[in-house]
Design an enzyme around this catalytic site. Structure first.
Site, PDB file in Angstrom:
ATOM      1  N   CYS A 179       2.193   6.859  -1.348  1.00 17.58           N
ATOM      2  CA  CYS A 179       2.892   6.177  -2.434  1.00 17.58           C
ATOM      3  C   CYS A 179       3.323   7.162  -3.504  1.00 17.58           C
ATOM      4  O   CYS A 179       4.363   6.983  -4.141  1.00 17.58           O
ATOM      5  CB  CYS A 179       2.014   5.082  -3.021  1.00 17.58           C
ATOM      6  N   HIS A 199      -3.138   3.629  -7.055  1.00 10.91           N
ATOM      7  CA  HIS A 199      -1.842   3.447  -6.402  1.00 10.91           C
ATOM      8  C   HIS A 199      -0.759   4.003  -7.323  1.00 10.91           C
ATOM      9  O   HIS A 199      -0.893   3.985  -8.549  1.00 10.91           O
ATOM     10  CB  HIS A 199      -1.609   1.956  -6.144  1.00 10.91           C
TER      11      HIS A 199
END
Length: 1283
Positions: A249, A491
């Site tokens: 990510c 994340h």
């Protein structure tokens, strides 16, 4: 319909739905409410208890006072804006007459039709009332319609509307979720039970009012309360995301930021990549990612890009640092762009200049250095805004008092030290230091402090006076890379503004969502949640602490406003033609695969073996239906429609083999428990023809295809019609193989035998089929399974021998007594077949720094010409060596050594030659390696071989020696390896090393004549010594016995080149002294001191003296040489740069010192302290005793307060404290320390050398070895940045 609830626990929830009377906003209530408490009273709403004594429903408002009720009970979330609102009442007169699912009349709010759904007996929830509201689709309305609404449902007493039960929630109504509400709106028993004697029940005499209050909410971004099921990013935003491979990510966020830097994207498109592999070329892989982001309607895969980095699938699940990844990516692209039309494009976009300076206050003197940068790392801790971070970065440090600056030609001066920017790039990438090392916790931590960044910022105040100010240095925010989580998990996603318009999007891996500017500039500052974001605290409850935000900005991208139109220009460079061509080919290939997949779903594979294939089969059973079937003897194999009948297939097969369908019949095959495949039963045409799909399900279910055996009619033995009838009872079809040791195995045919018939009775037929004389003695074997070939008793009947249909009998001529042949019998042949492999032998080539392979021209053959052995893996070692020697022309098979090859193609340890060693010992373990099959169906392996100078028998008395050769500096390291007799002396090692080095020099000559010239340059003079556990042992004179030189696993031989950089002399008695060449140049100062110095051991360690690493060496120390000159010579010897030297710790220890605390510190330790324990008690000072680090590369001194080893050690301590001065040398320190250790008053009388001629002490260099440094850096990245 879906009946769900987002808010069952928001408030007390009781709901019902169905038929009602309609009211619009202008109607007045028909019932006057009873006097009740004020709506502003905190106790106005009484919470309904589950106990019957408190089962009352009171409120300060009436359900039929719609506007007041709506305003008080159906409230919007903060920052939401209402589009319109409405309400509706449904009055039920007889509850008992309601169906299980009742629907109210339709009412209109906001131009859309709505209704209430009521489940009076619960929706899969007995004894409860379920209540929902439904938004009805209008005629001709698009399939993707939606309406966002906050709504409330209430049930009230018909006569007293102030007695009610309500529930409120919000929902995005769509075609997939057109109804929403409360499955457990109320328990039925509470509705029909009065709360007390003076009040009626909510459901009184079967009558109740159900009310709906709807507030339609504006949705400017189009994704309010979206569940993102079947969400299409391209449709909603015009952009697509990137798929996450597991932990990529961080990469996806950065790639999206680079993609929307249009000038960068256009430059990437112009990199020439036509002939490159996307799995190996970063530039081509990035072009493909950018193109797919431009045109694809689905999220884009990045697997090719990560593979071009050299990552495997495991590394895709490991987090990497965004800043480091960005730099590596840009460096790779810059290298690829050199010499092309876009040369310098990366620097033009991302490169700025900064100046580090020290400027004197009272004199006109400045020391400065201008450096390029691609990103800036800014502090977050202690800085509340981005401007504060820039101010902190450019903060000026005053050097005064004891910390004055030594200005060249001006002495000690007050000065200002700082950093100023010369220029900022068009695209400014700012790394916020959210992850830092906490010295108090001794661990990495995440900094979640609030740090505000503005939509635009003027950076002109941080530029130097000489900077170009013809244009504004105002920068506009283009993107924010966000990290959500803490150190141990989280994340990444990106917030980007792709164009100059004020439209922001959230790029969260494969999903792209529009966001508001408020979200960008407030939600991701970090810090604590504001009080406004928390629910109001209720009386009597404990105050909840304000929590920190763990989702905050990690990287900012600003674009210079004056160049924004150019950087984000929509004038796109044309996509390379070869890229479009490749992608189109891939699309065509994908379409072809989809067609094949569809075809496979509608067809079934069919394989048929007949006597033709059986005759050429050399292995078990009738054939090999799998990949081991040789390509030279292929079976009939085609895909047929699943609906094709057996009769239709027979017609097709008959045309394929050129026979009449009446001349053969097909048999089904069966897989027996012993893992053999045999005939089972004939398949006959009947009144109910079977399809191939049915046969597959009933007779070939465990196989990927339908398998048949084709029995051809024997016109002499079979009457007409035999092939169309079942096999008579008592008859069995058996298959026959004939084996000749000289010719091999052949499938000779088949025959029918009767169960009561004796086996010996078929002997004449067998001889006739093999064309053998009638008196030939033969032996019969039953092929039970690959590992069991049993000799048959011919005196038995077939039934007693348990022979049945599908069995295989092998026979051969009985061997004559005394004859010996290779694979003389059927069992021996099948054992060989079972273990047969195909082995390719390739020579083991020498590595870059190793020349232990003495190959001839015959070994330099192409891969297709390499010797290939097809034999049983039980073949003994000596037989393999003898066969290979004959193939490559080697005279002595024992001078061949074999190596098992790893899956990566590298040789492993040599195969040991012992009595039990066979070919399988040379092959990799089948548990870890799945070999490919060749055209004959044999597993293929590769074995490396090496030609030896000595035979394996001789090598048992030899020792392998690996010599580390050191060139001009310790970084110039190479290796040679050879064998020497264990009973020899060290002179053999010395001579072999010179011979190997000369051979390497000759092989490196490009001119053949020069390579053959005997007068070619010889290797430089060298001295040889041994080291054990990375510590110097002793110099080699040539007389040492090799057997006494120590264990090879811990003792290494080192050959050091003698040159001007090391400042050393050839040790007395060294054989290298006899090889001195006249052209060996030495520094003038070294030559003048050659006879005065002494060699001292220098070794490397980390933190503790016993934690040694790297190659030790001898270093010459001269009397009168100041430490600065000694330090400069040592740096040249090590081959280190200024930055590495700054972080190098240097200690001196006398002979026998084993504890670091008892050593004398000479040089500071920089970033890697020798030891952090208090017992060290070391203070770093500069040349002036100021307590500050010296400038980079300058020698430092450290006062060591270690406990003296001897009363006379005070002199040595004084010497240490003087090392920073100009009149002190390392020689004096050694003398003082030696005097202290020997209790000698006069240092000049102390012997400086030990028995080997070297100094009595040592110098230790404290630093991390390269292997540990790489491992530590990898570990730090894994800790710092988490996904």
């Amino acid at each position: 319909m879906d009946h769900n609830s987002d808010g069952e626990n928001d408030t007390l929830t009781y709901t019902a739905s169905e038929v009602v009377s309609l009211r619009d906003n202008s109607q007045t209530p028909q019932h006057q409410p009873s006097p009740l408490p004020s709506a502003n009273d905190d106790d106005a709403t009484i919470i309904v208890s589950n106990s019957t004594s408190a089962n009352r429903y009171y409120s300060g408002l009436s359900t039929i006072n719609e506007e007041e009720f709506l305003e008080a009970n159906v409230k919007l979330e903060p920052k939401l804006e209402e589009h319109c609102h409405g309400y509706f009442h449904w009055e039920i007169e007889d509850w008992s007459q309601l169906p299980d699912r009742a629907i109210s009349q339709t009412f209109t709010v906001g131009g859309r039709d709505w209704s209430i759904l009521l489940f009076p007996r619960g929706n899969q929830a007995p004894e409860t009332v379920s209540l929902y509201i439904e938004r009805k689709a209008s005629h001709g309305e698009a399939d993707d319609w939606y309406t966002c609404a906050t709504f409330g449902l209430a049930m009230s007493n018909m006569d007293d509307p102030s007695m009610f039960k309500k529930s409120v929630t919000s929902h995005r109504f769509t075609a997939e979720e057109s109804d929403w509400g409360f499955t457990r709106f109320a328990e039925l028993r509470h509705m029909i039970t009065p709360s007390d004697d003076s009040s009626p029940a909510l459901l009184d005499k079967g009558r109740v009012r159900i009310s709906a209050y709807v507030r339609i909410v504006k949705d400017p971004l189009g994704v309010l309360w979206h569940n993102f099921h079947n969400y299409n990013s391209r449709k909603y935003t015009g952009h697509v995301g990137l798929r996450n491979q597991g932990a990529t990510c961080y990469m996806n966020s950065l790639l999206q930021s680079l993609y929307f830097t249009n000038e960068f994207r256009n430059a990437v498109y112009q990199i020439p990549t036509e002939d490159e592999d996307p799995k190996k070329s970063v530039a081509l892989a990035l072009q493909r990612v950018f193109y797919n982001l431009q045109v694809s309607s689905e999220p884009v895969d990045t697997t090719e890009l990560t593979k071009s980095f050299g990552w495997d699938s495991l590394e895709s699940f490991m987090q990497h640092d965004v800043q480091e990844f960005n730099r590596v990516l840009q460096d790779s692209l810059e290298t690829k762009m050199k010499g092309t039309v876009v040369d310098g494009a990366v620097a033009n976009l991302f490169e700025g200049k900064m100046k580090s300076y020290i400027r004197c206050v009272n004199v006109n003197y400045e020391s400065s250095r201008v450096e390029n940068y691609y990103d800036i790392s800014l502090n977050v801790k202690g800085c509340s805004t981005l401007r504060d971070s820039f101010a902190n970065y450019c903060e000026v440090e005053m050097l005064d008092g004891e910390n004055k600056y030594q200005a060249e030609g001006h002495g000690l001066q007050d000065a200002r030290k700082g950093v100023i920017f010369e220029s900022f790039p068009p695209v400014l990438q700012l790394q916020l230091k959210r992850f830092e090392y906490d010295f108090m916790r001794d661990a990495m931590v995440k900094i979640n402090d609030r740090h505000e960044f503005p939509p635009s910022i003027d950076l002109g105040e941080f530029l130097s006076e000489d900077a170009d100010r013809s244009k504004s240095w105002n920068y506009v925010l283009h993107g924010v890379l966000v990290h959500s989580g803490d150190l141990h998990g989280g994340h990444y996603f990106g917030l980007l503004r792709p164009t100059t318009e004020n439209k922001w999007f959230r790029f969260d891996d494969d999903r792209v969502v529009p966001v508001s500017g408020d979200e960008v500039f407030e939600e991701y500052y970090g810090g604590e949640f504001t009080k406004e974001t928390h629910q109001p605290q209720q009386l009597g409850t404990r105050a909840r602490p304000i929590s920190k935000r763990f989702t905050n900005a990690y990287m900012l991208v600003y674009i210079r406003e004056s160049e924004r139109d150019r950087v984000l220009s929509t004038d796109e460079a044309p996509v390379p033609e070869h890229l479009l061509r490749r992608i189109q080919q891939e699309k065509d290939e994908l379409a072809r695969r989809q067609r094949e997949k569809q075809e496979m779903a509608n067809t079934v594979a069919v394989k048929v073996v007949s006597n033709f294939e059986f005759r050429g089969h050399q292995g078990f059973d009738l054939c090999q239906f799998g990949p081991r079937q040789p390509s030279s003897n292929p079976l009939f194999s085609e895909r047929m429609p699943r609906t094709m009948t057996l009769g239709e297939f027979k017609e097709h097969y008959a045309n394929a083999i050129g026979r009449d369908p009446e001349e053969f019949r097909l048999w089904s095959m069966v897989g027996r428990l012993n893992k053999t495949i045999r005939c089972d039963a004939p398949l006959l045409d009947d009144s109910m023809p079977q399809t191939l799909a049915q046969i597959k399900e009933t007779r070939s279910l465990k196989w990927p295809e339908v398998r048949f055996y084709c029995e051809l009619r024997d016109t002499q033995a079979m009457p007409d019609g035999f092939m169309a009838t079942p096999v008579p009872k008592g008859l069995s079809l058996i298959h026959l193989k004939f084996y000749d040791p000289d010719m091999g195995m052949v499938g000779i045919g088949s025959m029918y035998v009767h169960s009561g018939q004796l086996i010996r009775d078929i002997k004449p037929s067998l001889l006739s089929m093999a064309k053998l004389p009638a008196d030939t003695q033969i032996i019969l074997y039953e092929e039970v399974k690959p590992s069991l070939i049993e000799r048959m008793d011919v005196s038995l009947s077939f039934s007693k021998a348990e022979i049945q249909t599908g069995d295989i009998i092998c026979y051969q001529v009985a061997p004559a007594p005394g004859t010996q042949k290779y694979l003389a019998t059927v069992p021996e042949y099948f054992d060989d077949i079972q273990h047969r492999v195909c082995v390719r032998f390739v020579p083991r080539l020498a590595s870059k720094d190793q020349d232990d392979y003495n190959g001839s021209d015959s070994d330099s053959q192409a891969a297709d010409d390499m010797p290939i052995l097809k034999a049983s893996n039980k073949l003994p070692y000596d037989n393999v060596a003898q066969w290979l020697a004959g193939q490559i022309g080697a005279e002595d098979p024992l001078k061949l050594r074999f190596y098992t090859v790893s899956p990566t193609g590298q040789p492993r340890q040599p195969v040991r030659r012992i009595m039990s060693t066979v070919l399988s010992d040379m092959l990799p373990n089948s548990m870890y390696t799945q070999p490919a099959l060749n055209s004959d169906g044999l597993p293929e392996y590769t074995v490396m071989y090496e030609r030896l100078e000595y035979s394996l028998a001789q090598m048992e008395n030899m020792r392998s020696v690996r010599v580390t050769c050191i060139g001009k500096s310790m970084r110039d390291e190479s290796h040679v390896e050879f064998l020497v007799p264990k009973t020899g002396v060290s002179q053999i090692i010395i001579d072999n090393t010179y011979a190997k080095l000369e051979q390497q020099q000759r092989s490196g000559e490009t001119d053949p004549a020069a390579a053959a010239d005997a007068a070619a340059p010889k290797p430089s003079p060298m001295r040889f010594y041994t080291a054990s556990y990375h510590r110097f042992s002793h110099l080699l004179t040539g007389a040492e016995r090799i057997s006494e030189m120590g264990n090879p696993s811990v003792t290494e031989v080192i050959a050091e080149r003698l040159s001007s950089t090391n400042g050393t002399s050839i040790a007395n008695g060294s054989p290298a002294s006899q090889r001195a060449d006249s052209d060996l140049l030495m520094d003038i100062d070294v030559i003048s001191k050659q006879g005065d110095g002494v060699d001292i051991e220098v070794f490397h360690f980390y933190r503790e003296l016993n934690n040694t690493h790297s190659v030790p060496f001898l270093f010459r120390v001269y009397p009168g040489e100041i430490w600065a000159d000694t330090w400069a010579r040592l740096g040249r010897k090590l081959g280190l740069g200024e930055k590495e030297l700054k972080n190098l710790g240097v200690v001196y220890g006398s002979a026998g010192t084993v504890e670091l605390q008892r050593c004398h510190v000479i040089q500071g330790f920089g970033e890697e302290p020798v030891d952090s324990s208090p017992s060290m008690a070391m203070v770093v000072v500069n040349n002036n005793g100021t307590g500050q680090n010296s400038p980079m590369g300058s020698p430092q001194r450290i006062d060591a307060e270690a406990e003296p080893l001897h009363p006379a050690a005070g002199a040595a301590a004084a010497a240490v404290s003087m090392l920073g001065s100009d009149d002190m040398s390392l020689w004096d320190l050694i003398q003082q320390t030696t005097a202290a250790g020997t209790a000698t008053a006069e240092a000049d009388d102390v012997p400086m050398r030990n028995s080997s001629g070297t100094a009595t002490g040592f110098i230790g260099l404290n630093h991390v070895d390269r292997v540990s440094r790489q491992r530590g850096a990898h570990h730090e990245r894994a800790i710092r940045i988490n996904n």
